[in-house]
Enzyme design. Structure first.
Site, PDB file in Angstrom:
ATOM      1  NE  ARG A 119      47.837  48.489  34.779  1.00 49.47           N
ATOM      2  CZ  ARG A 119      47.165  47.397  35.137  1.00 49.47           C
ATOM      3  NH1 ARG A 119      45.868  47.318  34.934  1.00 49.47           N
ATOM      4  NH2 ARG A 119      47.774  46.398  35.718  1.00 49.47           N
TER       5      ARG A 119
ATOM      6  NE  ARG B 189      44.600  43.498  32.444  1.00 50.25           N
ATOM      7  CZ  ARG B 189      45.718  42.799  32.699  1.00 50.25           C
ATOM      8  NH1 ARG B 189      45.654  41.529  33.037  1.00 50.25           N
ATOM      9  NH2 ARG B 189      46.885  43.385  32.619  1.00 50.25           N
TER      10      ARG B 189
ATOM     11  CG  HIS C  74      33.923  42.491  44.618  1.00 49.79           C
ATOM     12  ND1 HIS C  74      35.027  41.961  43.964  1.00 49.79           N
ATOM     13  CD2 HIS C  74      34.054  42.133  45.911  1.00 49.79           C
ATOM     14  CE1 HIS C  74      35.785  41.321  44.835  1.00 49.79           C
ATOM     15  NE2 HIS C  74      35.217  41.416  46.027  1.00 49.79           N
TER      16      HIS C  74
ATOM     17  CG  ASP D 113      37.918  54.252  44.108  1.00 50.25           C
ATOM     18  OD1 ASP D 113      38.345  53.123  43.788  1.00 50.25           O
ATOM     19  OD2 ASP D 113      37.756  54.592  45.285  1.00 50.25           O
TER      20      ASP D 113
HETATM   21  C1  GRF Z   1      31.001  37.994  38.870  1.00 52.74           C
HETATM   22  O1  GRF Z   1      30.648  37.229  39.987  1.00 52.74           O
HETATM   23  C2  GRF Z   1      31.496  39.356  39.261  1.00 52.74           C
HETATM   24  O2  GRF Z   1      31.039  39.775  40.498  1.00 52.74           O
HETATM   25  C3  GRF Z   1      32.985  39.185  39.321  1.00 52.74           C
HETATM   26  O3  GRF Z   1      33.301  38.277  38.309  1.00 52.74           O
HETATM   27  C4  GRF Z   1      32.177  37.423  38.074  1.00 52.74           C
HETATM   28  C5  GRF Z   1      31.923  37.451  36.591  1.00 52.74           C
HETATM   29  O4  GRF Z   1      30.972  36.498  36.200  1.00 52.74           O
HETATM   30  N1  GRF Z   1      33.634  40.489  39.194  1.00 52.74           N
HETATM   31  P1  GRF Z   1      30.307  36.542  34.766  1.00 52.74           P
HETATM   32  O5  GRF Z   1      31.430  36.586  33.712  1.00 52.74           O
HETATM   33  O6  GRF Z   1      29.431  37.735  34.678  1.00 52.74           O
HETATM   34  O7  GRF Z   1      29.547  35.257  34.670  1.00 52.74           O
END
Ligand code: GRF
Length: 214
Positions: free
Chosen positions: A65, A91, A109, A141
Site C-alpha cells: 500500500r 481504496r 458516501h 481520516d
Molecule cells: C458513489 O455513489 C459514491 O458515493 C460511492 O461510489 C459511487 C461512485 O459512483 N463512494 P460514480 O463512479 O461517481 O458514478
C-alpha cells in the site's frame, strides 16, 4: 484551488464536478487531474472527454500500500494538486496519504453516516429496512467513512426500492452536494472544530444560511 479527483468506477460524480466547473459553479476550485486505480474505469473516459489530464495508478502493480500511495501522491504532485476529492475511489488511504493533505481530502458516501459505512451502502440500507437514506460528504481520516461530516442530504426509501433504485435517487442529491462542497472547500468556508464542521457563509450572506448555500 487545484483538485486531484481520485476515481475507481463509472465516474458520475466526476461528471457532476466537471459540469459544475464548466458552468462556473466550482470556482475557485478547478480539476487539475483525474487519477484512477483501475485502468478500465469509465471515469477515465469521462475525464478524457472533458480534456482533463488523467493518470492510472493500478494498485495491483505495487507490492504494498505504501508504494501504491507513493505513486498516487506523485501523480497528484505532478499536477500541483492542493486538495483531493474521492469520487467513487474504492481504496482505503493510509495515515501517510491522509497527512499529506490535512483537511484537504473529501469523500462522498451513499448513506447517512455513521449508518452503513463501507461497501454497498444502499443495499445495506434496503436490507436493514430504514425509511430514510441519503448521502454524506465528509473529510477523510484514516478510518473507513469515519471522518468529520461536512454535509448530508436525506432521501426517502420507497417500498418499491431495491438497492440500485435507491442508489440512483441518492446520486441525484450526491451530484449536487459534492461539487457544492468542493467549491466551499476552495473558498475556505469549511472550518473543522473537533468533529464538527462549520460551514461559513459566503461573503455577503447571513451565517444562518451557510448550510443552505452549499
Ligand atoms: C458513489 O455513489 C459514491 O458515493 C460511492 O461510489 C459511487 C461512485 O459512483 N463512494 P460514480 O463512479 O461517481 O458514478
Amino acid at each position: 484551488m487545484r483538485l486531484g479527483v481520485l476515481v475507481s468506477g463509472r465516474g458520475s460524480n466526476l461528471a457532476a464536478l466537471l459540469a459544475a466547473e464548466a458552468t462556473g459553479r466550482l470556482a475557485p476550485a478547478e480539476i487539475a487531474v483525474v487519477v484512477s486505480n483501475r485502468p478500465d474505469a469509465g471515469a477515465l473516459e469521462v475525464a478524457r472527454a472533458a480534456g482533463k489530464p488523467v493518470a492510472v495508478v493500478d494498485h495491483r502493480d505495487f507490492a504494498d500500500r505504501d508504494r501504491f500511495e507513493h505513486a498516487l501522491l506523485a501523480a497528484l504532485a505532478t499536477h500541483d494538486a492542493e486538495a483531493v476529492i474521492l469520487a467513487g475511489f474504492m481504496r482505503v488511504l493510509t495515515p501517510t496519504f491522509v497527512a499529506a493533505f490535512p483537511l484537504r481530502i473529501v469523500n462522498t458516501h451513499p448513506s447517512l453516516l455513521p449508518a452503513f459505512p463501507g461497501h454497498d451502502a444502499p443495499a445495506q440500507a434496503v436490507a436493514h429496512g430504514v425509511k430514510v437514506a441519503g448521502v454524506t460528504v465528509h473529510f477523510v481520516d484514516t478510518g473507513v467513512d469515519t471522518g468529520p461530516i461536512i454535509a448530508q442530504r436525506a432521501v426517502p426509501v420507497l417500498a418499491t426500492d431495491d438497492a440500485a433504485a435507491l442508489h440512483r435517487r441518492i446520486q441525484v442529491e450526491e451530484h449536487r452536494l459534492l461539487p457544492a462542497v468542493a467549491r466551499a472547500l476552495a473558498q475556505g468556508r469549511l472550518v473543522c472544530e473537533g468533529r464538527t464542521v462549520v460551514i461559513r457563509a459566503a461573503p455577503g450572506a447571513a451565517d444562518a444560511d451557510a448550510d443552505q448555500l452549499l
